[in-house]
Scaffold this motif. Structure first.
Motif, PDB file in Angstrom:
ATOM      1  N   LEU A 176       0.830  -1.209   0.000  1.00  0.00           N
ATOM      2  CA  LEU A 176       0.000   0.000   0.000  1.00  0.00           C
ATOM      3  C   LEU A 176       0.866   1.261   0.000  1.00  0.00           C
ATOM      4  CD1 LEU A 176      -3.155   0.591   0.392  1.00  0.00           C
ATOM      5  CD2 LEU A 176      -2.496   1.229   2.698  1.00  0.00           C
ATOM      6  N   LEU A 236      -7.315  -0.590  19.308  1.00  0.00           N
ATOM      7  CA  LEU A 236      -6.038  -1.064  18.785  1.00  0.00           C
ATOM      8  C   LEU A 236      -5.459  -2.227  19.581  1.00  0.00           C
ATOM      9  CD1 LEU A 236      -4.365   2.365  17.919  1.00  0.00           C
ATOM     10  CD2 LEU A 236      -5.503   0.774  16.394  1.00  0.00           C
ATOM     11  N   ILE A 279      -7.219  -4.625  21.045  1.00  0.00           N
ATOM     12  CA  ILE A 279      -8.014  -5.852  20.908  1.00  0.00           C
ATOM     13  C   ILE A 279      -7.327  -6.936  20.072  1.00  0.00           C
ATOM     14  CG2 ILE A 279     -10.174  -6.776  19.963  1.00  0.00           C
ATOM     15  CD1 ILE A 279     -11.492  -4.186  20.946  1.00  0.00           C
ATOM     16  N   ASP A 332      -2.220   7.811  10.641  1.00  0.00           N
ATOM     17  CA  ASP A 332      -3.412   6.958  10.602  1.00  0.00           C
ATOM     18  C   ASP A 332      -3.157   5.693   9.786  1.00  0.00           C
ATOM     19  OD1 ASP A 332      -4.823   8.710  12.139  1.00  0.00           O
ATOM     20  OD2 ASP A 332      -5.746   9.750  10.452  1.00  0.00           O
ATOM     21  N   VAL A 333      -2.023   5.669   9.064  1.00  0.00           N
ATOM     22  CA  VAL A 333      -1.641   4.472   8.324  1.00  0.00           C
ATOM     23  C   VAL A 333      -1.563   3.278   9.282  1.00  0.00           C
ATOM     24  CG1 VAL A 333       0.858   4.861   8.578  1.00  0.00           C
ATOM     25  CG2 VAL A 333       0.013   3.536   6.662  1.00  0.00           C
ATOM     26  N   PHE A 364      -3.695   2.519  11.515  1.00  0.00           N
ATOM     27  CA  PHE A 364      -5.019   1.884  11.586  1.00  0.00           C
ATOM     28  C   PHE A 364      -5.117   0.790  10.521  1.00  0.00           C
ATOM     29  CE2 PHE A 364      -6.148   5.781  13.785  1.00  0.00           C
ATOM     30  CZ  PHE A 364      -7.046   5.342  14.733  1.00  0.00           C
ATOM     31  N   VAL A 365      -4.601   1.102   9.327  1.00  0.00           N
ATOM     32  CA  VAL A 365      -4.624   0.118   8.255  1.00  0.00           C
ATOM     33  C   VAL A 365      -3.829  -1.114   8.676  1.00  0.00           C
ATOM     34  CG1 VAL A 365      -4.019  -0.329   5.851  1.00  0.00           C
ATOM     35  CG2 VAL A 365      -4.807   1.932   6.526  1.00  0.00           C
ATOM     36  N   GLY A 401      -5.769  -3.128  11.198  1.00  0.00           N
ATOM     37  CA  GLY A 401      -6.885  -3.784  10.522  1.00  0.00           C
ATOM     38  C   GLY A 401      -6.409  -5.002   9.756  1.00  0.00           C
ATOM     39  N   LEU A 402      -5.287  -4.853   9.055  1.00  0.00           N
ATOM     40  CA  LEU A 402      -4.727  -5.975   8.304  1.00  0.00           C
ATOM     41  C   LEU A 402      -4.293  -7.103   9.237  1.00  0.00           C
ATOM     42  CD1 LEU A 402      -2.590  -4.026   5.670  1.00  0.00           C
ATOM     43  CD2 LEU A 402      -4.587  -5.456   5.203  1.00  0.00           C
ATOM     44  N   LEU A 438      -5.661  -7.923  12.035  1.00  0.00           N
ATOM     45  CA  LEU A 438      -6.875  -8.648  12.431  1.00  0.00           C
ATOM     46  C   LEU A 438      -7.340  -9.575  11.322  1.00  0.00           C
ATOM     47  CD1 LEU A 438      -9.330  -6.248  14.258  1.00  0.00           C
ATOM     48  CD2 LEU A 438      -8.569  -8.472  15.007  1.00  0.00           C
ATOM     49  N   LEU A 439      -7.339  -9.044  10.099  1.00  0.00           N
ATOM     50  CA  LEU A 439      -7.792  -9.819   8.948  1.00  0.00           C
ATOM     51  C   LEU A 439      -6.925 -11.065   8.774  1.00  0.00           C
ATOM     52  CD1 LEU A 439     -10.139  -8.707   7.414  1.00  0.00           C
ATOM     53  CD2 LEU A 439      -8.594  -7.809   5.690  1.00  0.00           C
ATOM     54  N   MET A 479      -5.070 -12.446  11.009  1.00  0.00           N
ATOM     55  CA  MET A 479      -5.245 -13.325  12.164  1.00  0.00           C
ATOM     56  C   MET A 479      -6.393 -14.280  11.905  1.00  0.00           C
ATOM     57  SD  MET A 479      -6.314 -12.118  15.942  1.00  0.00           S
ATOM     58  CE  MET A 479      -8.074 -12.284  15.788  1.00  0.00           C
ATOM     59  N   ALA A 480      -7.518 -13.717  11.429  1.00  0.00           N
ATOM     60  CA  ALA A 480      -8.667 -14.556  11.129  1.00  0.00           C
ATOM     61  C   ALA A 480      -8.329 -15.557  10.022  1.00  0.00           C
ATOM     62  CB  ALA A 480      -9.857 -13.687  10.727  1.00  0.00           C
ATOM     63  N   LEU A 481      -7.577 -15.091   9.027  1.00  0.00           N
ATOM     64  CA  LEU A 481      -7.209 -15.976   7.920  1.00  0.00           C
ATOM     65  C   LEU A 481      -6.284 -17.112   8.374  1.00  0.00           C
ATOM     66  CD1 LEU A 481      -6.652 -13.611   4.886  1.00  0.00           C
ATOM     67  CD2 LEU A 481      -8.158 -15.599   5.017  1.00  0.00           C
ATOM     68  N   ALA A 529     -12.039  -5.184  12.006  1.00  0.00           N
ATOM     69  CA  ALA A 529     -10.959  -5.011  11.030  1.00  0.00           C
ATOM     70  C   ALA A 529     -11.393  -4.044   9.925  1.00  0.00           C
ATOM     71  CB  ALA A 529     -10.562  -6.353  10.434  1.00  0.00           C
ATOM     72  N   LEU A 578     -11.270  -0.415  11.135  1.00  0.00           N
ATOM     73  CA  LEU A 578      -9.902   0.098  11.220  1.00  0.00           C
ATOM     74  C   LEU A 578      -9.330   0.349   9.832  1.00  0.00           C
ATOM     75  CD1 LEU A 578      -8.544  -2.210  14.073  1.00  0.00           C
ATOM     76  CD2 LEU A 578      -8.910   0.248  14.205  1.00  0.00           C
ATOM     77  N   LEU A 579      -9.571  -0.593   8.908  1.00  0.00           N
ATOM     78  CA  LEU A 579      -9.062  -0.428   7.542  1.00  0.00           C
ATOM     79  C   LEU A 579      -9.660   0.819   6.904  1.00  0.00           C
ATOM     80  CD1 LEU A 579      -9.088  -4.055   6.080  1.00  0.00           C
ATOM     81  CD2 LEU A 579      -7.103  -2.606   6.522  1.00  0.00           C
ATOM     82  N   LEU A 623      -5.708   8.191   5.070  1.00  0.00           N
ATOM     83  CA  LEU A 623      -4.448   8.180   4.328  1.00  0.00           C
ATOM     84  C   LEU A 623      -4.629   8.771   2.938  1.00  0.00           C
ATOM     85  CD1 LEU A 623      -1.666   7.040   5.040  1.00  0.00           C
ATOM     86  CD2 LEU A 623      -2.309   4.910   3.945  1.00  0.00           C
TER      87      LEU A 623
END
Lengths: 382, 311
Positions: free
Chosen positions: A29, A277, A279, A318-319, A321-322, A325-326, A328-329, A331-333, B100, B103-104, B111
Motif C-alpha cells: 500500500l 487497537l 483488541i 493513521d496508516v 489503523f490500516v 486492521g490488516l 486482524l484480517l 489473524m482470522a485468515l 478489522a 480500522l481499515l 491516508l
C-alpha cells in the motif's frame, strides 16, 4: 519439556505470521502511495527499537496499553465484549488530570499518585455498570452498550476538562499541568516511568487471578457457559458486574498512567483511541498474559517507530489503523488456514465468537444467553 | 420558552434533523436487511467511511452529486465485499472482521484524503433541493420537510419498499429464513450463502449511500473519521426496528433531531457546548435500551456461520 517448547514455538509462529503478512500488505500500500516501504520499515524499526531514545519511548507507550490489555483479558475470559475502552481510558485520564493538581497541593506527591489512580480506576469501573447490568439482567448485547457508553464517556471527559477541571491559565482548554518532578518516578537512569511496572504487574496479576484463584475460575465458568454457572450455584449477574468493573477499572487506571507518566495534563479533545487497537493484540496472544505482554511491546515499537516513519515519509500516522486492521484480517485468515489443515487453533475463543446468539424461541433481548455449555469441553485445552 | 415553538426553531430542528437522519436511515435499512439474513455488520461504520470518501472524490471531480452518491453505493458495497468473502463465504468471526473493516476504512480513507486533499481541503457547492410544489407552502413543514435534497424522499420511500420486499416477496422470505432457520432455507433449495451475500452487499451499498449523503449533502466535504459513530447508531436503530423496515424512519429521525437540536437552539440564542450535543444520540440509545431492554429482537441465527449439515 520438548513438547512444551514446541507448543510455545508454534504459538509464537502463528502469532508472528499475521503480523508479518500485515506488514507486507501495508508495505505494498505504501509503495502504491509512492513511498518506499523499505525505507519506511527501516525508519520504523530504527526509531522504535534500535535507537535507545526511541526504544524508551516505545516502552513508555506500552505502559497504558499493558493495562488496557489486562482489562480486556478479564472481560474476554469472562466471555464479555468490552469495546468501551476509549471512554473508560479518557474518563480515567480526565479524573486524574482534574484532581491531581489540588491533591498534590493538599497531600503531597505519593498520596496524590495513589489517590488519583484509585479515582481513575473507580471512574473506569463505574462506567461499565450500565452495560454490565443490562447484559446480566436482560441479556442486552454489551458490544453495542459499551460502545455507546464509550462515546458518552469521551463527551463527559471533555465536558469536565472544558468545565470544572479547566485551568485558569488561558490558551487551549486543558487541566493544570502536574510538574514533571511530581509525576511518576523514573526507573533508574532512563526516561521510563513507574507506569510500565504497574502495567506489567497488572497483566501478571490478571494472569494469576484468572488461572489460580476461585474468582478467576468462576469468571471462566461464566465465560464458558452462563447456564452452567447458574447450575453450579454461581450468580451470573453479580459475576458479570464484577468482571466488567474489573475490566473497566484496569482500563481507567491506564488513563491515569498516561497522564501521570506522559502527558501531565489533559488537553481538550485528547483521544489516542488505544481501545480498539489493543483488541487484536490480546486475541493474537490468545488471551494469554505473557503473550500479550510481548505483543503489546512489539506493537508499541511499531506505533512509536511508525509515527516517526510516517512523519519522515510525509503521510498521516493513521496508516497504523490500516496496519492493525490488516493484522486482524490475517489473524482470522491464519485461523482459517490452520482449521482447514485440521489443526484447529483459535485466537478468539469460540464462546466469545458465538456471543451474539440470542436465547432460543422469542429471543428475550439482543444477545441473550449463549448456547448452553458450548465450548465447555474446549476449556481445558486453552 | 415560547421561543421553542417559534417557526425558526422548529424549521431548523426538523430540517436539520432530516438531514442528519438520512445517513442513519440508509445505513440502518441496509443493516436491517442484512441482520434479517443473519449477518451482523459491525463494520457498518467502515462501509459508510468508504462511501463518504469515494462519493466526495467523484462529486468533487465530476461536479455531479448524483454520480457522487452512486460512487458511494459502489464503495460501500466493495467494503462489504470483505465481509462477504471473509465472514459469509469463509465463515470467519463476524465481529472480528467487522472491527478489522472499521480500522481499515478509518486508516485508508484518512491516508488517501491526506495524500491528495490535505493541502487544498476542498468543499463542494451547496446541495440542490427539491421543493415540492404546494406542499412547500405549508408553514414550518413546508420549509423543513418538503424542501429537502431529492434523495431524502427516495430514502423514505425506500424504507417502505424494503419493508414490503421483506414481508411480501419470496426474496424477502428467503432473507428472513437465512437469518432464522438457515437449514430450512437450505432444505428448500435456496443457497444460504448466496442469500446472505446479497443481503450483506445491500447493507454495504446502502451504508455507502448514507456515507455519501453525509459527505455531499450533510457536510459538503470529507474529513477523516467523518462518520463519528453513526454506523453504530445505525446498528442500534436496526436492532430496535425488530425487522420492520419503516420503523427505521422513526429511529433515524429521532436520532437526527437529537443532533440538529444544537443548531436549532443557537438560532433562538441558546448556546450549548458541542460536547453535550455529540453525546446526545448515544445517551438516547442507552436510555432507549434501558427502557426497552426486552423489546429489541434479533434473528436466531445472527452472526452464526452456516455450515451445511452441522447442527
Amino acid at each position: 519439556m520438548i513438547a512444551r517448547a514446541a507448543r510455545l514455538g508454534e504459538a509464537t509462529l502463528t502469532a508472528a505470521v499475521p503480523i508479518v503478512l500485515a506488514l507486507v500488505v501495508n508495505g505494498i500500500l505504501l509503495a502504491a502511495l509512492g513511498r518506499d516501504p523499505f525505507t519506511f520499515y527501516a525508519d520504523m524499526f530504527n526509531r522504535g527499537l534500535i535507537q535507545w531514545e526511541g526504544f524508551q519511548e516505545s516502552i513508555i507507550r506500552s505502559a497504558p496499553l499493558l493495562l488496557i490489555a489486562a482489562g480486556l483479558i478479564v472481560a474476554f475470559r469472562a466471555n464479555l465484549w468490552n469495546l468501551g475502552g476509549d471512554g473508560q481510558f479518557l474518563l480515567g485520564a480526565a479524573f486524574t488530570a482534574g484532581f491531581a493538581p489540588s491533591l498534590l497541593e493538599s497531600l503531597g506527591v505519593w498520596p496524590m499518585l495513589l489517590a488519583t489512580m484509585a479515582i481513575a480506576a473507580l471512574a473506569g469501573g463505574a462506567w461499565t455498570l450500565i452495560p454490565a447490568l443490562l447484559r446480566g439482567r436482560y441479556g442486552v448485547n454489551e458490544i453495542i452498550t459499551t460502545l455507546m457508553m464509550s462515546f458518552i464517556g469521551i463527551g463527559v471527559a471533555n465536558v469536565l476538562v472544558k468545565g470544572p477541571f479547566m485551568t485558569e491559565v488561558g490558551g487551549v482548554a486543558r487541566t493544570d499541568v502536574v510538574p514533571f518532578d511530581e509525576r511518576f518516578p523514573l526507573l533508574f537512569d532512563t526516561r521510563i516511568h513507574l507506569g510500565f511496572v504497574i502495567g506489567v504487574v497488572a497483566l501478571l496479576a490478571v494472569h494469576v487471578l484468572m488461572t489460580r484463584t476461585s474468582l478467576g475460575l468462576r469468571l471462566r465458568i461464566l465465560g464458558a457457559s452462563p447456564r452452567a454457572a447458574l447450575h453450579a450455584g454461581l450468580r451470573p449477574v453479580r459475576l458479570t458486574v464484577i468482571a466488567f468493573a474489573l475490566s473497566g477499572a484496569l482500563i481507567g487506571l491506564s488513563g491515569s498512567v498516561e497522564i501521570l507518566g506522559v502527558q501531565g495534563s489533559f488537553r481538550a479533545d485528547f483521544n489516542p483511541a488505544y481501545g480498539l487497537l489493543v483488541i487484536p493484540l490480546v486475541f493474537l496472544a490468545r488471551l494469554n498474559a505473557i503473550g500479550s505482554l510481548v505483543l503489546v511491546i512489539v506493537f508499541s515499537v511499531i506505533q512509536i517507530g511508525g509515527e516517526s516513519a510516517a512523519r519522515e515519509a510525509e503521510i498521516t500516522s493513521d496508516v497504523l489503523f490500516v496496519l492493525v486492521g490488516l493484522m486482524l484480517l490475517f489473524m482470522a485468515l491464519t485461523e482459517y488456514w490452520r482449521a482447514r489443515r485440521g489443526r484447529r487453533m483459535r485466537f478468539v475463543p469460540p464462546e466469545l465468537a458465538e456471543r451474539l446468539r440470542p436465547a432460543a424461541g422469542d429471543g428475550g433481548g439482543v444477545g441473550g444467553e449463549p448456547r448452553p455449555a458450548i465450548g465447555a469441553r474446549e476449556m481445558g485445552s486453552r | 420558552m415560547s421561543d421553542l415553538l417559534s417557526q425558526e426553531f422548529l424549521t431548523a430542528l426538523i430540517s436539520g434533523g432530516l438531514v442528519a437522519a438520512m445517513p442513519l436511515l440508509f445505513a440502518s435499512l441496509g443493516e436491517l436487511v442484512s441482520e434479517q439474513a443473519g449477518v451482523l455488520n459491525v463494520g457498518l461504520e467502515g462501509y459508510m467511511l468508504f462511501g463518504a470518501f469515494l462519493a466526495f472524490v467523484i462529486a468533487y471531480n465530476t461536479g455531479s452529486e448524483w454520480l457522487g452518491l452512486a460512487a458511494g453505493i459502489v464503495a460501500g458495497a466493495v467494503g462489504s465485499l470483505l465481509m462477504v468473502v471473509f465472514s459469509v463465504r469463509m465463515r470467519l468471526d463476524q465481529i472480528v472482521i467487522g472491527i478489522a473493516i472499521i480500522l481499515l476504512a478509518e486508516g485508508a480513507t484518512s491516508l488517501l484524503f491526506d495524500a491528495s486533499y490535505a493541502e487544498s481541503r476542498p468543499s463542494l457547492g451547496t446541495p440542490s433541493e427539491l421543493a415540492i410544489p404546494l406542499l412547500k407552502e405549508i408553514p414550518i413543514l413546508g420549509e423543513s420537510v418538503f424542501s429537502q435534497h431529492p434523495i431524502v424522499y427516495v430514502g423514505i420511500a425506500l424504507a417502505f419498499v424494503v419493508g414490503w420486499i421483506l414481508k411480501r416477496t419470496s426474496a424477502g422470505l428467503s432473507i428472513r429464513a437465512a437469518g432464522e432457520r438457515p437449514e430450512a432455507l437450505d432444505a428448500a433449495g435456496v443457497s444460504v450463502t448466496a442469500t446472505r451475500t446479497w443481503a450483506t452487499l445491500c447493507a454495504g451499498g446502502l451504508a455507502g449511500l448514507g456515507g455519501g449523503y453525509l459527505a455531499i449533502v450533510g457536510a459538503g466535504s470529507f474529513t477523516p473519521f467523518i462518520t463519528q459513530g453513526a454506523g453504530f447508531i445505525a446498528i442500534v436503530i436496526a436492532m430496535l426496528s425488530r425487522g420492520v423496515a419503516p420503523w427505521t424512519i422513526v429511529g433515524a429521525v429521532l436520532f437526527g433531531m437529537s443532533l440538529s437540536i444544537a443548531t436549532a437552539l443557537q438560532l433562538i440564542g441558546v448556546e450549548i457546548q458541542t460536547d453535550y450535543v455529540q453525546m446526545l444520540p448515544f445517551i438516547a440509545v442507552i436510555v432507549v435500551l434501558v427502557l426497552f431492554a426486552r423489546r429489541s429482537y434479533l434473528p436466531s441465527a445472527l452472526a452464526l456461520p452456516y455450515v451445511r449439515g452441522e447442527k
